[in-house]
Design an enzyme around this catalytic site. Structure first.
Site, PDB file in Angstrom:
ATOM      1  N   GLU A  60     -54.099 -40.967  22.723  1.00  0.00           N
ATOM      2  CA  GLU A  60     -53.597 -42.216  23.292  1.00  0.00           C
ATOM      3  C   GLU A  60     -52.092 -42.364  23.127  1.00  0.00           C
ATOM      4  OE1 GLU A  60     -53.581 -44.374  25.424  1.00  0.00           O
ATOM      5  OE2 GLU A  60     -54.901 -46.026  24.864  1.00  0.00           O
TER       6      GLU A  60
ATOM      7  N   HIS B 216     -63.202 -43.893  25.747  1.00  0.00           N
ATOM      8  CA  HIS B 216     -64.066 -44.032  24.571  1.00  0.00           C
ATOM      9  C   HIS B 216     -64.738 -45.396  24.565  1.00  0.00           C
ATOM     10  CE1 HIS B 216     -61.343 -46.861  22.600  1.00  0.00           C
ATOM     11  NE2 HIS B 216     -60.363 -46.100  23.055  1.00  0.00           N
TER      12      HIS B 216
END
Length: 200
Positions: free
Chosen positions: A97, A17
């Site tokens: 994550e 990201h």
């Protein structure tokens, strides 16, 4: 860039990201839902252009993202840059994550100030260390085992730095003690193919 233990049948185009304000000040995000900043949106466009250079037919790729907002926004900007429907992708929570548990929201400086002995323990074994209430890279790798093996088509995966490091071990044979120290750049594409990896 040695041989891998999980060889995918097709290329995987991994995109971290784009930058968030927490990234900019080295604050541990983990599974906190922090949005992209202006730099991160530009990086997402850059990644989209790199995917366009790498893939013969981007519309034929599979597109998968972690469900957090920063990964979804990165994916949507990337797809828009490719001239594709921004919403034409799927999310998979297994690619979220690594969680830092109680340390999320802190900078490493703050962690060292509050928990010096634990920070030193992590420095000695970044792969196996489990933060309080959190997850180790070893645990993350086990979580990724099933979803990674389900990637049977050429795929763009928008996810996180920790996920990339675990995949470097699983898909490209990077030693476990090295992987947590590898920089995962935003705005670039990490390509896994034939048991090796390279950056674009």
């Amino acid at each position: 860039m040695s041989a891998s233990s999980w060889v995918l049948p097709a290329p995987l185009y991994f995109v971290r990201h784009g930058e968030t304000d927490w990234n900019a000040v080295a604050r541990l995000q983990g599974q906190q839902d922090v949005p992209l900043n202006a730099v991160g949106r530009v990086q997402a466009e850059d990644a989209g252009r790199k995917v366009a250079d790498l893939a013969v037919e981007p519309s034929g790729l599979d597109y998968v993202a972690s469900p957090l907002g920063r990964t979804r926004e990165t994916m949507e900007i990337l797809r828009r840059t490719l001239g594709l429907d921004p919403a034409g992708y799927r999310t998979d929570e297994r690619f979220v994550e690594l969680t830092f548990g109680e340390w999320e929201g802190l900078t490493w400086r703050e962690v060292r100030g509050r928990a010096a002995s634990l920070a030193a323990e992590r420095e000695r074994d970044k792969w196996g260390f489990v933060p309080p209430g959190g997850e180790s890279y070893a645990m993350l790798l086990e979580r990724l085992r099933s979803p990674a093996r389900e990637l049977v088509r050429p795929t763009v995966l928008v996810s996180h730095g920790g996920v990339a490091r675990a995949l470097l071990v699983a898909l490209a044979g990077v030693p476990q003690h090295e992987a947590p120290r590898i920089d995962i750049w935003q705005g670039r594409v990490l390509v896994f193919e034939n048991g090796a990896y390279y950056w674009r």
